[in-house]
Design an enzyme around this catalytic site. Sequence first.
Site, mmCIF file in Angstrom:
data_model
loop_
_atom_site.group_PDB
_atom_site.id
_atom_site.type_symbol
_atom_site.label_atom_id
_atom_site.label_comp_id
_atom_site.label_asym_id
_atom_site.label_seq_id
_atom_site.Cartn_x
_atom_site.Cartn_y
_atom_site.Cartn_z
ATOM 1 N N HIS A 98 -4.840 29.908 27.455
ATOM 2 C CA HIS A 98 -4.457 29.173 28.661
ATOM 3 C C HIS A 98 -4.565 29.987 29.945
ATOM 4 O O HIS A 98 -4.396 29.430 31.040
ATOM 5 C CB HIS A 98 -3.046 28.591 28.487
ATOM 6 C CG HIS A 98 -2.909 27.191 29.012
ATOM 7 N ND1 HIS A 98 -1.903 26.330 28.634
ATOM 8 C CD2 HIS A 98 -3.667 26.496 29.910
ATOM 9 C CE1 HIS A 98 -2.043 25.176 29.278
ATOM 10 N NE2 HIS A 98 -3.099 25.253 30.061
ATOM 11 N N ASP A 125 2.016 20.857 27.363
ATOM 12 C CA ASP A 125 2.208 22.190 26.781
ATOM 13 C C ASP A 125 3.622 22.319 26.214
ATOM 14 O O ASP A 125 4.570 21.777 26.780
ATOM 15 C CB ASP A 125 2.021 23.226 27.920
ATOM 16 C CG ASP A 125 1.685 24.627 27.428
ATOM 17 O OD1 ASP A 125 2.122 24.999 26.324
ATOM 18 O OD2 ASP A 125 0.995 25.347 28.173
ATOM 19 N N HIS A 127 4.941 25.186 26.241
ATOM 20 C CA HIS A 127 5.438 26.283 27.079
ATOM 21 C C HIS A 127 5.260 25.947 28.555
ATOM 22 O O HIS A 127 4.432 25.105 28.913
ATOM 23 C CB HIS A 127 4.663 27.567 26.752
ATOM 24 C CG HIS A 127 4.620 27.888 25.289
ATOM 25 N ND1 HIS A 127 3.575 27.493 24.484
ATOM 26 C CD2 HIS A 127 5.498 28.531 24.489
ATOM 27 C CE1 HIS A 127 3.807 27.888 23.242
ATOM 28 N NE2 HIS A 127 4.973 28.526 23.206
ATOM 29 N N ASP A 129 4.340 28.292 30.866
ATOM 30 C CA ASP A 129 3.310 29.164 31.446
ATOM 31 C C ASP A 129 3.647 29.466 32.904
ATOM 32 O O ASP A 129 2.774 29.513 33.771
ATOM 33 C CB ASP A 129 1.911 28.541 31.306
ATOM 34 C CG ASP A 129 1.503 28.367 29.844
ATOM 35 O OD1 ASP A 129 2.219 28.887 28.951
ATOM 36 O OD2 ASP A 129 0.483 27.717 29.583
ATOM 37 N N HIS A 142 -1.530 34.394 29.469
ATOM 38 C CA HIS A 142 -1.543 32.929 29.240
ATOM 39 C C HIS A 142 -0.175 32.302 29.498
ATOM 40 O O HIS A 142 -0.087 31.080 29.642
ATOM 41 C CB HIS A 142 -2.095 32.547 27.855
ATOM 42 C CG HIS A 142 -1.214 32.860 26.685
ATOM 43 N ND1 HIS A 142 -1.377 32.257 25.451
ATOM 44 C CD2 HIS A 142 -0.170 33.711 26.543
ATOM 45 C CE1 HIS A 142 -0.465 32.719 24.599
ATOM 46 N NE2 HIS A 142 0.266 33.601 25.232
ATOM 47 N N ASP A 229 -2.872 21.896 26.425
ATOM 48 C CA ASP A 229 -2.653 22.985 25.466
ATOM 49 C C ASP A 229 -2.336 22.329 24.124
ATOM 50 O O ASP A 229 -1.376 21.553 24.013
ATOM 51 C CB ASP A 229 -1.477 23.849 25.950
ATOM 52 C CG ASP A 229 -1.304 25.130 25.142
ATOM 53 O OD1 ASP A 229 -1.547 25.090 23.915
ATOM 54 O OD2 ASP A 229 -0.912 26.144 25.722
ATOM 55 N N ASP A 231 -0.942 23.362 21.635
ATOM 56 C CA ASP A 231 0.374 23.650 21.046
ATOM 57 C C ASP A 231 1.449 22.681 21.539
ATOM 58 O O ASP A 231 2.591 22.741 21.082
ATOM 59 C CB ASP A 231 0.780 25.119 21.210
ATOM 60 C CG ASP A 231 1.117 25.534 22.635
ATOM 61 O OD1 ASP A 231 1.526 24.689 23.435
ATOM 62 O OD2 ASP A 231 0.979 26.747 22.924
ATOM 63 N N GLU A 274 -6.261 26.899 23.661
ATOM 64 C CA GLU A 274 -5.435 27.471 22.586
ATOM 65 C C GLU A 274 -5.786 26.961 21.188
ATOM 66 O O GLU A 274 -5.008 27.136 20.252
ATOM 67 C CB GLU A 274 -3.926 27.301 22.861
ATOM 68 C CG GLU A 274 -3.437 27.925 24.177
ATOM 69 C CD GLU A 274 -3.276 29.448 24.157
ATOM 70 O OE1 GLU A 274 -3.395 30.044 23.066
ATOM 71 O OE2 GLU A 274 -3.052 30.039 25.234
HETATM 72 MN MN LIG Z 1 -0.075 26.955 27.580
#
Ligand SMILES: [Mn+2]
Length: 302
Positions: A98, A125, A127, A129, A142, A229, A231, A274
């Site tokens: 990312h 995402d 996360h 980030d 990332h 992303d 994830d 990712e």
């Molecule tokens: Mn990310």
Amino acid sequence: MHIRLIEVPMDFGANRRGVDMGPSALRQAGLKASLERLGHRVEEEKRAIRIPIQEHTEEGDPRMKFLAPIAAGCEQLAVLVEEALAAGVFPLVMGGDHSIAVGTLAGVGNFNRQNNTDFGVVWIDAHGDFNTRQTTPSGNIHGMSLAASAGLGDPRLTHLAGTQRKVDPRNIVIIGLRDVDPEEKRNLKEAGVKCFTMADVDQLGMAEVASLALAHLPAHLQSLHVSFDVDSLDPQVAPGVGTPVQGGLTYRELHLLMELLAADGRVASAEVVEVNPILDVRNQTATVAVEMLSSLLGATIL
Ligand SMILES: [Mn+2]
């Protein structure tokens, strides 16, 4: 629509190898054919972004690992994204980790600046980030890419491809959030980024979350960039990611979000990041990613 595929085999921003093979995995999963079946004209960006081999490269600053090769790759990417948009072409960027979003958003931001237009970012995402050099627990870039694009953090990232801030943090929504570092939480709140956590998805349902997210990105934002992303999905659906977090989006939730984003009509650029085929099961994660991108780019049931 006219779509240009841009490969970024970047693996310097994450803490493990494998995401550099993301573009191959997405191709193997039939990305191009799926988009062509929808009636899109799909072309290749033929100028390769050169990413050096990690084992040949110095890590450098442990709080911003591999900054030099990441910045170099992102500078190249920014130019390719801006050129695609200027040509009226939809850039579809295939990561890579990312960290590449710093380059993508620099390109989108520069294009909008040139044209006196404004845009929003939908960041899907697990996360945020949204760390900086000061707040990062890992030193992995990332985890800093959205913050840097919003003007927070080290100037070597925030000033990439131009000194101006790439995106106004108030024009960002994050969806699927469930793993945020303590100081990153403060960064997000202070910047005013609109976040929809998994609890919001559970309590409101994805239809309502998508509706609130799009309402937060008002009509004066002529275009939207979608940063996907993988994830964000639950690891049961998408196991081939470097930093899996339990309790993620289901296939159906993300699929609905993609359909609703497509129906909004403003999505003008996207990236998928990712995908890590080393950690995957029979390319399942890239296959799901291709299905999601097809919905984002107009696949409908009826
Ligand atoms: Mn990310």
